[in-house]
Design an enzyme around this catalytic site. Structure first.
Site, short mmCIF file in Angstrom:
data_model
loop_
_atom_site.label_atom_id
_atom_site.label_comp_id
_atom_site.label_asym_id
_atom_site.label_seq_id
_atom_site.Cartn_x
_atom_site.Cartn_y
_atom_site.Cartn_z
N LYS A 124 27.75 -11.35 -3.68
CA LYS A 124 29.14 -11.20 -4.11
C LYS A 124 30.03 -11.35 -2.89
O LYS A 124 29.86 -10.64 -1.89
CB LYS A 124 29.36 -9.84 -4.75
CG LYS A 124 30.64 -9.72 -5.54
CD LYS A 124 30.65 -10.58 -6.81
CE LYS A 124 30.36 -9.76 -8.04
NZ LYS A 124 30.09 -10.59 -9.24
N THR B 207 24.69 -10.09 -8.40
CA THR B 207 25.79 -10.02 -7.43
C THR B 207 26.70 -8.84 -7.77
O THR B 207 27.27 -8.21 -6.88
CB THR B 207 26.61 -11.32 -7.39
OG1 THR B 207 27.30 -11.51 -8.62
CG2 THR B 207 25.73 -12.52 -7.09
N ASP B 208 26.80 -8.52 -9.05
CA ASP B 208 27.60 -7.36 -9.45
C ASP B 208 27.05 -6.07 -8.85
O ASP B 208 27.81 -5.17 -8.46
CB ASP B 208 27.61 -7.26 -10.98
CG ASP B 208 28.55 -6.17 -11.46
OD1 ASP B 208 29.76 -6.41 -11.48
OD2 ASP B 208 28.07 -5.07 -11.80
N GLN C 257 40.82 -26.91 27.45
CA GLN C 257 39.40 -26.63 27.66
C GLN C 257 39.20 -25.64 28.81
O GLN C 257 38.36 -24.74 28.73
CB GLN C 257 38.62 -27.92 27.99
CG GLN C 257 38.32 -28.82 26.80
CD GLN C 257 39.38 -29.88 26.55
OE1 GLN C 257 40.55 -29.69 26.86
NE2 GLN C 257 38.97 -31.00 25.97
N PHE D 224 49.03 -31.42 31.94
CA PHE D 224 47.98 -32.28 31.38
C PHE D 224 48.17 -33.68 31.94
O PHE D 224 49.09 -34.39 31.57
CB PHE D 224 48.02 -32.29 29.85
CG PHE D 224 46.87 -33.05 29.23
CD1 PHE D 224 45.55 -32.69 29.51
CD2 PHE D 224 47.08 -34.13 28.38
CE1 PHE D 224 44.48 -33.39 28.95
CE2 PHE D 224 46.02 -34.82 27.81
CZ PHE D 224 44.72 -34.45 28.10
N ARG E 229 54.33 -28.02 30.50
CA ARG E 229 54.39 -28.07 29.04
C ARG E 229 54.14 -26.69 28.45
O ARG E 229 53.66 -25.79 29.13
CB ARG E 229 53.37 -29.07 28.48
CG ARG E 229 51.92 -28.72 28.76
CD ARG E 229 50.94 -29.63 27.99
NE ARG E 229 49.57 -29.14 28.14
CZ ARG E 229 48.50 -29.61 27.48
NH1 ARG E 229 48.64 -30.62 26.63
NH2 ARG E 229 47.30 -29.09 27.66
N HIS F 280 50.81 -28.20 19.08
CA HIS F 280 51.71 -29.00 19.91
C HIS F 280 53.16 -28.57 19.74
O HIS F 280 53.65 -28.42 18.62
CB HIS F 280 51.58 -30.48 19.55
CG HIS F 280 50.19 -31.00 19.66
ND1 HIS F 280 49.45 -30.91 20.82
CD2 HIS F 280 49.38 -31.63 18.77
CE1 HIS F 280 48.25 -31.45 20.62
NE2 HIS F 280 48.18 -31.90 19.38
#
Lengths: 298, 298, 298, 298
Positions: free
Chosen positions: A12, A57-58, A222, A157, A174, A250
């Site tokens: 569940k 699942t119950d 990175q 960058f 940036r 961005h």
């Protein structure tokens, strides 16, 4: 028979449980979304529809609510451990249980002289954990999602590969923004070991992650990612591995020259799609990775 | 011609603008989602497709970004006032401008001895404002959405009408939780009046709303709503009207008796749908209401 | 008391009801999301918390399910009429009932020689209706949302106003795409009148709207909107008013020149935000408008 | 150094590209959401921030749009193959490229005697594919999500395990509904092999999946899942493996007895959360599985 059954699991998903603990007039909340996934000797239910090995699942849902009463919810991790142990040890056909939990944080609405039973949902990140138990060893992977962070400077960058499809100009100042999705794996795996203090661990991991993000002068997302991961591992002995999925949210500098205005890194368009997506694992040297590679489906 | 044109409006919706202000090494962020809606003498573009009166929606987008530079963003309200005034006063066919703004709050990532340019999105409520200008008078309606609050006690519900479809048992101690959507209207409407301090006003309204929620011993969500609204109006002279849309986020006590357990208001199931939806306006006595009735489409 | 209560309404929102009708081995589905909103003599529950006039929202939920059995669901509109009439006529304090319904369409999975009880959700638009009853007259506003359409040519945009913030180049062949949100008001208002055939009406309105979109050579989205609205009113006597909210889903021609390629209206970037938002009402000449202006909150 | 870098990948996610192809006055659409993920010799960018091996994510975006022109979009699979081959063969540091694509289907708005350039988005399932290339062999995994299906009868659930937390009554005639998320792996892996007809394959897989769902008299959702998977593999030689994630969208029979009504499998409450989640792989006998186990994060 030309086809056979492969890996399978069931349970569940998304059981929403809220547990109130009363310490006199002061109340405490745990607010969880618990998903149970069980696997084991389940061939027959797939091949013939026989449910003889199937705990409904119950029932797994009922167990979540009953355990919230029986064991309380000290932490999401501890609660998941109770559940996983129960399913594997109480049902012979079930060999592995995996419990995934989302946790929502509430803070108090401070009101002078009042009893403490009023809360506002914090709404920042969603806290996550996943507990897996196969009857002998444990794997605990905790994490978070939807934690959005931004550095308004100290990000560059440049110096990248240019091919015939490259048009991006180099950037020397940036905005760097991302919505952190992270998972970290604990080296606790055995009931004989002392369990980590899960609540303290989470708070410290978040703190180190944010500080590493803020303090890294970034030449690439990175690099920032790696700093965030290594900072966690260096400071938290209980953690051996961190996986990040970091969308590069961005923020494009708007060209205001057509209007006779100079945009000196002041006005940005926050874009939705597409976005860079940077994903990596950082490991304690010498350990084997265990966290799956894809945290998203895109 | 058997059909005619009725009310109409147009503009660019959801312009995402981030404005960075640099105070030495300390940066400040305003992060907005701005929607422009203009109306006026626009029959011809509907009837014949003539764009002779149409300022392109693309231009309204450019204006948002240019104004972020030219005027800065002191507050969402003040920024909206600049924009609305511009469109109405600079384009003859445009008679009314309505600017809607969502604002996302960022808090600083504190790092000792570091420059102050690192932020984490707060993620609690989304702040809202709507500025309407027709060339002579102003209407400012601010608000918020997605602020989730809970009282874990001090809420009852009984003494209600019972008809043949009523099965609900009366409750003498229940969780009361809601996700607040609110709008409040300022009585400032004229350039001759002094404008409110929009930032202080917002902070104070939120504070009073939360305190009223926390401090009200509730016999119905309607009663709590009224207390939240009247608390704002009593404490903030600049506000004449408040509208709330409050979903009753049901937390159902789980029946644990089948498992031999007593649930003493400890374990709840947090339900999604359906939900009670309580909506009302609270007014300063003697004023006319101005906020539309439906804040949601359900 | 410096504050008073203004407009208020309450009820249970988003009751998800699925009704199966069995015609031998052939089954029929109605799949609805029903929201009930009641208003009337409700001052006391706001002022003092007395629920003496309050039919619980839970009871309104029960009524939805009971009526699905007692009356069946011939159409969403007819079902809403049954509900609205019940609440207003059975409870003295309730003066007005408004029922909003979303309907999801299922189509059959055709399987040769099989019984007809298998369905796949169609997933195109969501059908909508809103029934309002005050004890004497009816207002029925139906509609749809999330119907996305595109013309890949026969759309232009030029001849517009240029101010100092205008940079958009004129376009003589562009993609026109929008996600239709529409509401249309029926002139049926009285139990003495014959009710429209709600199912036929919906199918015909959708057909006329799509055809008008496809057949209009567009000089502006406003022009296309007006054609869509007037086509409906001209063809459907039961409808007096149509309101549209049409986001201009921009498809920007990608500049491929840096790569030595010519983009002859072939490759487009489908943008998310911002978007133009065009909203207008089209009326049968001589009638008063009744549909609220804002279908969205942006 | 106490930490090291593990698996990593990067690229531009969610590039929304629409490609129009003109066959005289008849236009054709391909509408894709393309995500690029590259991996290879990328240690330095993580350790030091040197981007000397990094093709910018912006360039990968440009490549998607340029390739839409240069190669056209015959199918999502073929388009992904062009992209993956390009990145791996043109950039020495890139060893593996993975392209994920979502595809949205449009159908024509039929208008008599008109040119064929008008479309309405179908809105049923989202079609998916993932192409992975390491310079020598290919893996293509296609699939779909958000395909909602229902059987209104011919489903039972009984004979399951009962433990102390089990309260679920057995069911001998229930609704079975699910929202299919599926992935299937092609056995094509080598440029020397003939490629499958991707478009025909998709249409046939969907058809077989739906028919198996409709035709299976179900004793458990697991059994239905297995029938759906094996039907695909038995009928489609190009496919070796299918993975499903099937939420059991519970439709609970509403208890109408308190209102003196009998609910003879007619009126259901469609629940949101929690839901059963059934996941399994079906394999052609003798092949190794390749599709990751978790298609969702819950």
């Amino acid at each position: 028979m030309p086809t056979i059954l492969g890996q399978n699991q069931y349970g569940k998903a998304e059981n929403r449980v809220v547990r109130i603990t009363r310490d006199g007039a002061t109340h405490h909340i745990k607010d969880l979304n618990v998903s149970v996934s069980l696997s084991g000797d389940m061939d027959e239910v797939h091949y013939s529809g026989s449910n003889a090995h199937v705990l409904p699942t119950d029932t797994t849902k009922n167990t979540v609510y009953a355990f919230a009463k029986e064991h309380g919810i000290e932490s999401a991790e501890q609660f998941g451990i109770h559940l996983a142990r129960h399913f594997v040890t109480s049902q012979e056909p079930i060999r592995t249980a995996r419990i995934r939990i989302e946790e929502y944080t509430w803070e108090r609405i401070g009101t002078a002289g009042e009893d403490e039973h009023s809360f506002v949902r914090q709404g920042q990140e969603t806290r996550l954990t996943q507990i897996t138990y196969d009857g002998s060893s444990w794997e605990v992977v905790s994490g978070l999602k939807d934690l959005t962070v931004m550095n308004s400077t100290n990000s560059e960058f440049w110096g990248y590969v240019k091919d015939k499809y490259t048009t991006l100009p180099e950037a020397y100042d940036r905005i760097l923004a991302t919505e952190v999705s992270a998972r970290w794996r604990f080296n606790w795996s055995d009931d004989e070991q002392e369990t980590p203090d899960w609540e303290t661990s989470y708070a410290q991991v978040k703190k180190h992650m944010l500080q590493a993000f803020a303090e890294t002068y970034s030449l690439s997302l990175q690099q920032t990612l790696y700093q965030m991961g290594s900072r966690i591992i260096e400071n938290r002995d209980e953690i051996d591995e961190v996986r990040f999925s970091l969308p590069n949210k961005h923020h494009f500098l708007v060209d205001l020259e057509p209007f006779g205005l100079k945009n000196d890194n002041e006005v940005y368009f926050a874009a939705d799609r597409p976005y860079g997506l940077i994903e990596a694992t950082v490991l304690r040297d010498g350990v084997e990775p265990g966290i799956p590679v894809d945290l998203t489906n895109l």
